[in-house]
Write a protein that holds these residues in place. Sequence first.
Motif, PDB file in Angstrom:
ATOM      1  N   LEU A 642     -23.601 -97.464 -66.931  1.00 64.54           N
ATOM      2  CA  LEU A 642     -24.461 -98.637 -67.100  1.00 64.54           C
ATOM      3  C   LEU A 642     -23.704 -99.854 -67.632  1.00 64.54           C
ATOM      4  CD1 LEU A 642     -27.627 -96.949 -68.689  1.00 64.54           C
ATOM      5  CD2 LEU A 642     -27.194 -97.458 -66.277  1.00 64.54           C
ATOM      6  N   LEU A 643     -22.410 -99.708 -67.902  1.00 67.05           N
ATOM      7  CA  LEU A 643     -21.643-100.801 -68.511  1.00 67.05           C
ATOM      8  C   LEU A 643     -21.635-102.016 -67.586  1.00 67.05           C
ATOM      9  CD1 LEU A 643     -19.971-101.374 -71.077  1.00 67.05           C
ATOM     10  CD2 LEU A 643     -17.924-100.872 -69.736  1.00 67.05           C
ATOM     11  N   SER A 644     -22.136-103.143 -68.104  1.00 66.44           N
ATOM     12  CA  SER A 644     -22.248-104.369 -67.314  1.00 66.44           C
ATOM     13  C   SER A 644     -21.250-105.430 -67.740  1.00 66.44           C
ATOM     14  CB  SER A 644     -23.668-104.929 -67.424  1.00 66.44           C
ATOM     15  OG  SER A 644     -23.790-106.159 -66.767  1.00 66.44           O
ATOM     16  N   GLY A 645     -20.969-105.531 -69.043  1.00 71.02           N
ATOM     17  CA  GLY A 645     -20.043-106.530 -69.549  1.00 71.02           C
ATOM     18  C   GLY A 645     -19.010-105.895 -70.441  1.00 71.02           C
ATOM     19  N   LEU A 646     -17.729-106.198 -70.193  1.00 74.07           N
ATOM     20  CA  LEU A 646     -16.639-105.609 -70.974  1.00 74.07           C
ATOM     21  C   LEU A 646     -15.628-106.680 -71.337  1.00 74.07           C
ATOM     22  CD1 LEU A 646     -14.970-103.253 -72.143  1.00 74.07           C
ATOM     23  CD2 LEU A 646     -14.039-102.881 -69.839  1.00 74.07           C
ATOM     24  N   THR A 647     -15.374-106.820 -72.633  1.00 75.29           N
ATOM     25  CA  THR A 647     -14.316-107.693 -73.146  1.00 75.29           C
ATOM     26  C   THR A 647     -13.452-106.843 -74.052  1.00 75.29           C
ATOM     27  OG1 THR A 647     -15.711-109.672 -73.072  1.00 75.29           O
ATOM     28  CG2 THR A 647     -13.783-109.744 -74.503  1.00 75.29           C
ATOM     29  N   ILE A 648     -12.181-106.710 -73.697  1.00 76.76           N
ATOM     30  CA  ILE A 648     -11.324-105.817 -74.466  1.00 76.76           C
ATOM     31  C   ILE A 648      -9.868-106.281 -74.372  1.00 76.76           C
ATOM     32  CG2 ILE A 648     -10.933-104.193 -72.559  1.00 76.76           C
ATOM     33  CD1 ILE A 648     -11.106-101.921 -74.675  1.00 76.76           C
ATOM     34  N   ALA A 649      -9.127-106.073 -75.452  1.00 79.07           N
ATOM     35  CA  ALA A 649      -7.695-106.345 -75.489  1.00 79.07           C
ATOM     36  C   ALA A 649      -6.975-105.035 -75.793  1.00 79.07           C
ATOM     37  CB  ALA A 649      -7.370-107.390 -76.566  1.00 79.07           C
ATOM     38  N   VAL A 650      -5.956-104.700 -74.992  1.00 78.11           N
ATOM     39  CA  VAL A 650      -5.239-103.439 -75.145  1.00 78.11           C
ATOM     40  C   VAL A 650      -3.750-103.712 -75.204  1.00 78.11           C
ATOM     41  CG1 VAL A 650      -7.013-102.064 -74.017  1.00 78.11           C
ATOM     42  CG2 VAL A 650      -5.207-103.094 -72.640  1.00 78.11           C
ATOM     43  N   ASN A 651      -3.027-102.779 -75.827  1.00 75.26           N
ATOM     44  CA  ASN A 651      -1.572-102.904 -75.915  1.00 75.26           C
ATOM     45  C   ASN A 651      -0.885-102.543 -74.603  1.00 75.26           C
ATOM     46  OD1 ASN A 651      -0.984-104.011 -78.350  1.00 75.26           O
ATOM     47  ND2 ASN A 651      -0.592-102.089 -79.422  1.00 75.26           N
ATOM     48  N   LYS A 652      -1.523-101.656 -73.852  1.00 71.85           N
ATOM     49  CA  LYS A 652      -0.910-101.213 -72.613  1.00 71.85           C
ATOM     50  C   LYS A 652      -1.989-101.015 -71.566  1.00 71.85           C
ATOM     51  CE  LYS A 652       2.438 -97.959 -70.702  1.00 71.85           C
ATOM     52  NZ  LYS A 652       3.321 -96.798 -70.959  1.00 71.85           N
ATOM     53  N   PHE A 653      -1.660-101.427 -70.338  1.00 73.96           N
ATOM     54  CA  PHE A 653      -2.606-101.319 -69.237  1.00 73.96           C
ATOM     55  C   PHE A 653      -1.873-100.855 -67.992  1.00 73.96           C
ATOM     56  CE2 PHE A 653      -5.282-103.118 -65.815  1.00 73.96           C
ATOM     57  CZ  PHE A 653      -6.507-102.576 -66.186  1.00 73.96           C
ATOM     58  N   THR A 654      -2.409 -99.846 -67.354  1.00 72.98           N
ATOM     59  CA  THR A 654      -1.738 -99.242 -66.199  1.00 72.98           C
ATOM     60  C   THR A 654      -2.632 -99.288 -64.962  1.00 72.98           C
ATOM     61  OG1 THR A 654      -2.589 -97.021 -66.650  1.00 72.98           O
ATOM     62  CG2 THR A 654      -0.541 -97.680 -67.780  1.00 72.98           C
ATOM     63  N   GLN A 655      -2.048 -98.889 -63.842  1.00 74.15           N
ATOM     64  CA  GLN A 655      -2.803 -98.802 -62.597  1.00 74.15           C
ATOM     65  C   GLN A 655      -3.951 -97.807 -62.723  1.00 74.15           C
ATOM     66  OE1 GLN A 655      -2.120-100.698 -59.779  1.00 74.15           O
ATOM     67  NE2 GLN A 655      -3.938 -99.852 -58.783  1.00 74.15           N
ATOM     68  N   ASP A 656      -3.719 -96.724 -63.461  1.00 75.90           N
ATOM     69  CA  ASP A 656      -4.793 -95.742 -63.671  1.00 75.90           C
ATOM     70  C   ASP A 656      -5.969 -96.353 -64.429  1.00 75.90           C
ATOM     71  OD1 ASP A 656      -3.368 -93.819 -62.342  1.00 75.90           O
ATOM     72  OD2 ASP A 656      -2.536 -92.916 -64.161  1.00 75.90           O
TER      73      ASP A 656
END
Length: 849
Positions: A642-656
């Motif tokens: 049901l997630l409609s809005g997402l705001t997030i900051a991460v140290n690492k982000f991959t294709q997965d």
Amino acid sequence: MDIEDIKTRVKDVSDRRERYRPDVTMVPERKLNIDPRVIGMFEEANRLVGIDGPAEKLTNMLTQGDSIQKQKLMVASIVGVGGLGKTTLANKMYKKLGGQLFQCQAFVSVSLKPDMKNILCSILRQISRGKCKDGGENDPVEVAIQNIRDCLSDKRYLIVIDDIWDTSAWKILNCALIDNHYGSRVIVTTRNLDVGKFCSNTVRGAVYELEHLSHEDSKTLLYARVFKEGEVINTKLDEEAGRILKRCAGLLACKPRTKAEWDAVYSSIHSGPNKPKDDMETMRVILSLSFSELPSHLKPCLLYLSFFPEDCIINKDSLLSRWVAEGLIDEKHGRKNYYELCERAEGYFVDLVNRSFIQPLEIDLEGIASSCRVHDIILDLLISLSIEENFVVRSDCVELIPFSCKIRRLSLQDNNKKEKIIPEDTVDLSHVRSVIAFGDAFKRMPPLSRFSVLRVLDLDGFPSKNNCPKDLRNLHHLRYLQLRGHLKNEVLEEIGNLQHLQVLDISNASIDAPPASIVNLTNLQSLLVDSSMTMPDGIGKLSLLQIISWVQIAQNTVAELGKLAALRVLCIRRLGYNKSYNKAFVQSLSNLGKLVGLFIDRSGLCSLDGLSDERIPARLKFFRGTSTTFRQLPRWFSKLELLSGLTIAVNKFTQDDLEMLGELPALRFLELQVYENSTVQERVMIDNAQHFQSLEQMKFLHYGGCLMVFAKRVMPMLRKLEFSFQLGKRVGGSLDIGLENLTSLKHVTVKVDCYKAKIMEVENVETMFKAAVRIHPNYATLDPILELSGVREWQMHEGESSDSPAAASDHGRYAICSPIELSPMLDSFLSFAFLWLLLISTFMLGEQF
């Protein structure tokens, strides 16, 4: 005997009537009511101010496109509040394009209660050029529709459908609009954004929301009315003119041109009943029509806005809570769940925005407004209607209220006077359910003991000389309490005695900590406090609590969060990174199965790992982490259907990680920040056409060398894209991200970090992205904006150091905004800043937008 007496008396009355009948027949004077749109339809183009820009944009919208697109039927909807100039703009396009490009044309007005048969007959008469003189008036509606289709089957036509109010009328008219692939066009004007979208989405189309006049256009219109052509304008009037522009121009025409007189005009025009009746009458007719058309459930919610002072910025969540506390929100099927009622109230709010009664403010990436404002003109109307309906009584209008009326809602305005706001001996306050006191008005308000059935109380400061803290505990019916300003400790302790309180808002109060007694408020459902406050022990007792915003949870109370099983919205600040603390928070989170919104702010480095698939908050719709960095994307996000809005900051982000987000079926808004320290050249590719099916807006900020690339046929709903990258880390990497593959794109924002980049490289970026926008398939018809700007421009170089004259001379060139323009979302209501000016000029003085 009685019947005979009555007959005799009736005969006597009849005889007297014949005996005294006057010889001259008196015909009552009738006021001629003319539809204000008529004036707009026949206004000369050379007398209009500020219409050239909108006309050019609408022309481009109607005429541009490739050869295939130009041949398809297109519906353009002009959206704006009543009196803004929609009819005038549509008529200008009708005259400009009709005879040049189209074989037949028609202009019809629909209005609030349309006679569809007459409208269809009018279209038929116009497109047949008089050949069907009766227009099929004696035929059924379906015959008229078929006759129109037959007449249009081999012609390129232009039809303007003016002032359409609902979709039902459009559905009938649309049956007559045949797409014969001759490049026909239909222009619709409406006051309702939803109706405009519906009309344009039926076939290929676009929505054009009228913008406000620019300051220069407004001044041109003002001076054209007040001064004669060629007359020298006194520069001392400029300061007063700027303020008066938002109020009224027509009154200045007969005033001496001095600063004192103009200042007096500005001071005399204010919200309330004491307004110039002649100048307001036409405007009131237009806006009253829009109000009367509102559904019954929206009218009281709109009238409630008459509580607030002129130019007041109203917190949206607070407004929705007041509507709920007042019982203005329909309790569907008898359900009284507070959060669900707030959701329904949100729908009411959006509806009023779409109808241009409310101006939304502070709109975030997800399209959600955190506050709103009501224009002065609308406020004047609402105040007048509230007085008529005895809905809200304002202290600045209290003299207009009959002594016998029962006051149910009271708005105490700060008028900077020392006398009492309400005469104690003449006004009955025993029926008042809501009191809002603005500014210092609370210091002069009557004692709270006079408000025995109060349900809603909003005070800016407490106590005062007329009210002591003990008065608060006796408000047994109180459901909503908002206290602002400096509060004394004894006031806070009395709050714990309000056993029926549902909403407590002390987010704007100056206190060190929330009162310990709030844990006794067992009916509390919404708790709003300042972000610096730490929750007291025992918060877990508030078993009905559904909303908490914004709070700090100490380590000794974090476990109590898990006891709040009814919680729907949780807003936390300064969560902090501590393994045991984070583990306790995640454990509490696993017990919040009804959680819909989770907002974490200013919490440094955090981790939300550790939730099992069985204990995730599966109903989560919104997750927002701002000024907070997570080590990685939590894996349990993949289960949030049901997630409609997402705001997030991460140290690492991959294709997965990207693949995981792409599989979220309801995701509409995504803001992703990646703080990757690695300088290795990387990219993530969106190449699965089944991913991100619902995504409408996306913001991607990468502070490393990674880029996001879009393959063909991906993100079919994406309308707005913003991304940032550091050019200096793009060592030999391509900047072709595939913008042309985003077929629904309307707005592109690119921010380039110029640190240690060469000037030539930045110029190449500018050239490349402009070229990418020009080859976009929607470029001609949708006009996507390209906003290209630079960050740390002073630190780029071209062989020499960044402070060299050669480099410094060009540093200002790279904050680039394309002149291509798109109608901004939800901007029509901004035009109200000059609505009074427009209405007066349009309907009374012969000048028009």
